[in-house]
Motif scaffolding. Structure first.
Motif, mmCIF file in Angstrom:
data_model
loop_
_atom_site.group_PDB
_atom_site.id
_atom_site.type_symbol
_atom_site.label_atom_id
_atom_site.label_comp_id
_atom_site.label_asym_id
_atom_site.label_seq_id
_atom_site.Cartn_x
_atom_site.Cartn_y
_atom_site.Cartn_z
ATOM 1 N N GLU A 136 1.314 4.107 9.769
ATOM 2 C CA GLU A 136 0.830 3.282 8.233
ATOM 3 C C GLU A 136 1.859 2.723 8.347
ATOM 4 O O GLU A 136 2.948 2.532 7.937
ATOM 5 N N ARG A 140 0.495 0.044 2.749
ATOM 6 C CA ARG A 140 -0.940 0.497 2.383
ATOM 7 C C ARG A 140 -1.105 2.176 2.231
ATOM 8 O O ARG A 140 -1.699 2.712 1.457
ATOM 9 N N ILE A 141 0.559 3.081 2.078
ATOM 10 C CA ILE A 141 0.401 4.171 1.749
ATOM 11 C C ILE A 141 0.676 4.523 0.614
ATOM 12 O O ILE A 141 -0.773 4.836 -0.108
ATOM 13 N N SER A 338 -5.998 8.824 4.462
ATOM 14 C CA SER A 338 -4.573 8.875 4.795
ATOM 15 C C SER A 338 -3.760 10.270 4.409
ATOM 16 O O SER A 338 -3.067 10.570 4.508
#
Length: 616
Positions: A136, A140-141, A338
């Motif tokens: 990832e 984004r995380i 996620s």
């Protein structure tokens, strides 16, 4: 008063985080544990406000009738106590409930609730496996963490606040209309059915669009953060234009999802407004018709029309609130993909702390293939005696770094086991395992904090004297004293920038060496520990590194074979297997792979592969 309500909900719960559920409702419930009492207070306050507001319309209708039917001389005497009661409700009860509702929402919930979620999600995610972070964007995380925490708060609070208010208010509206005349209630029922149908059609579509938009937003952010994080590479290859296009692709994808969502919102808005106009016309017409037939009073007409006008504004508000609700639901569902992932590397239940008494390491027929079924490492066995210093030798891809990562338990073995002083590392706490291992890596990454914070990361409770001694041993004193940052902080207080970008590679590596020296763990791993240092600094630091190795079990990886030739034993790896083992002299005398690599070195560096050497 504000502080009291702000402290009612613990923002940083101490309970160990567990894997969150993968379904929407269960996920929201998981992160709302401990919040329910205050959500219940909010819901009761909201329902009370709705009841009182709709009751005000009914009371106003009565006032109109009183004014129409009674004389001015007797009005106060007959109705004064009712007016006093109304005044008490308006001046004391309603403001009091609104005050409590506002304190609970704004002081107790709005800040603490999402912070609890961020804290719990971060504590879960930061313990995820290395594979998770390799798959990832970091940006984004972090974006999903921030988006999801706010979205859970908004989804739960809007569901309780808005729907609670709407149900109570609409029920009260129908009751008041029916109390005047059942025929006056009919337009409200038809409008309510049409309104529910409208939301039934549009809201799921908005939810799908919102989920796509949330995913595009986090992807867009990830692309931008990726460019900024690797800005040196971008500039080195003169690819600013390429990065613009890369970011634009993400932005265009996000814009496309936003257009789709807004088209549906426009359709919803126009149709709702038309329905409200029809409701106003219908109720007004029926009310006047009933009044003409003496079926209802003037007050009932005023109440009916007043309720329609109130619903007209309220339905617009509800539309946006419901749209926001399902947008947040879409964001939560996107975040679940996620966040609600199992940890690939976990501690066994009631795992003990690792106890290192001697530092003996044993690899017992280990196998690891990154889930591919073959390749990388296969049935490798290696015994490292307590205090022994070994060098791992092999070309890139031989499995050296993988072996080290497995010892650190960044990944779980697919077969075999690794023990330290007879303890299976898969059965002890990961944190305790890594506490006993110090590692200096080739790709040194520092935290975007002060130099002091970065050095003390090795041993946070170390004294200033011990920290400075470690820095001195790492030959880092001179450049630290001269360091400064844009905010005027100097020396140990200067911040090093993201990943330590404000320092040179050699400076970063010396801070990393100081950090490991300060940690003083019984097992030491050095992966190209001095690769970024010039010869003069390396020579100055080498004696201190040798002192650091004393009494420790050491695994060193180096392409520059001269830096590890003096170690107790050299282990040569090739295609995930150990092919040779012995001292430098023994391996040279054996005239095998190591001797060949040593002979082919240019300037003391190990050739990467035959094709590269041919190209050179």
């Amino acid at each position: 008063m504000f502080r009291w309500f702000e402290k009612r909900l613990e923002a940083f719960p101490s309970a160990e985080p567990s894997e969150p559920p993968k379904t929407l409702v269960a996920f929201c419930m998981h992160y709302t544990r401990g919040v329910w009492p205050w959500l219940a207070v909010m819901a009761v306050c909201t329902a009370s406000i709705a009841v009182l507001e709709v009751s005000m319309y009914a009371f106003m209708g009565n006032v109109v009738d009183w004014l129409s039917n009674q004389s001015r001389e007797t009005f106060i005497a007959q109705e004064g106590w009712k007016l006093a009661l109304l005044a008490g409700v308006v001046l004391i009860v309603m403001p009091g409930i609104v005050l409590l509702d506002s304190l609970v929402i704004h002081q107790t919930l709005l800040s603490n609730y999402p912070m609890r979620i961020r804290w719990m999600v971060h504590r879960y995610v930061v313990r995820q496996s290395m594979t998770f972070f390799q798959d990832e964007f970091a940006g984004r995380i972090s974006t999903k963490l921030m988006q999801t925490s706010l979205a859970v708060r908004e989804a739960v609070m809007k569901l309780l606040d808005v729907l609670n208010y709407v149900i109570v208010y609409f029920s009260g509206t129908l009751i008041i209309a029916a109390a005047a005349d059942l025929r006056l209630m009919v337009p409200f029922l038809i409008w309510l059915a049409a309104y529910i149908g409208l939301m039934w059609y549009f809201i799921p579509k908005l939810q799908v669009a919102s989920k796509a938009q949330a995913d595009s937003r986090s992807s867009m952010t990830g692309r931008i953060v990726d460019s900024y994080t690797n800005i040196a590479t971008v500039k080195l290859f003169s690819h600013s234009k390429r990065e613009e296009n890369y970011a634009r692709e993400g932005m265009e994808e996000f814009l496309s999802t936003a257009y789709t969502q807004m088209r549906m919102v426009t359709g919803f808005h126009v149709m709702l407004y038309a329905m409200n106009c029809l409701l106003l016309f219908s109720v007004s017409s029926i009310a006047i018709w009933l009044w003409l037939g003496s079926a209802i009073s003037v007050g009932a007409v005023a109440v009916g029309i007043g309720l329609v006008l109130r619903l007209n504004g309220m339905s617009q508000w509800i539309m946006w609130e419901m749209s926001a609700l399902f947008e947040n639901i879409g964001t939560v569902e996107d975040g679940i993909t996620s966040i609600s992932l199992p940890r690939l590397v976990t501690d066994v239940p009631h795992a003990p702390e690792l106890a290192v008494s001697a530092g003996a390491i044993r690899f017992e027929a280990i196998g690891f293939h990154y889930g591919k079924g073959a390749g990388v490492i296969d049935k490798l066995s290696l015994d490292i005696r307590p205090g022994e210093k070994i060098g791992l030798v092999g070309r890139s891809g031989a499995g050296k770094s993988t072996l080290v990562n497995l010892l650190l338990r960044f990944y779980d073995l697919e077969s075999g086991r690794i023990t330290i002083d007879g303890q299976d590392i898969a059965k002890v706490k990961q944190d305790s395992l890594r506490e006993h291992i110090g590692m200096i890596t080739q790709d040194t990454s520092l935290l975007h904090r002060s130099i002091r914070d970065n050095v003390l990361y090795g041993k946070p409770d170390a004294s200033e004297e011990l920290m400075r001694q470690a820095v001195q041993n790492a030959q880092a004193e001179a450049f630290i004293e001269a360091a400064s940052d844009p905010k005027g902080r100097r020396g140990f207080d200067a911040h090093v920038g993201e990943r330590g970008v404000k320092l040179s590679g050699g400076q970063r590596q010396r801070i990393a060496i100081a950090r490991v020296m300060l940690k003083d763990a019984p097992i030491l791993i050095m992966d190209e520990a001095t690769s970024a240092l010039d010869s003069e600094v390396e020579a100055a630091i080498q004696d201190n590194l040798y002192r650091l190795m004393q009494g420790k079990t050491v695994i060193a990886i180096a392409h520059r074979l001269s830096t590890i030739a003096a170690l107790d034993r050299l282990v040569v790896m090739d295609k995930g297997r150990i092919v040779e083992s012995g001292s430098h002299e023994e391996l040279i005398a054996a005239d095998g792979i190591y001797a060949n690599l040593w002979a082919r070195q240019s300037g003391g560096f190990l050739g990467l592969d035959d094709e590269q050497e041919a190209a050179e």
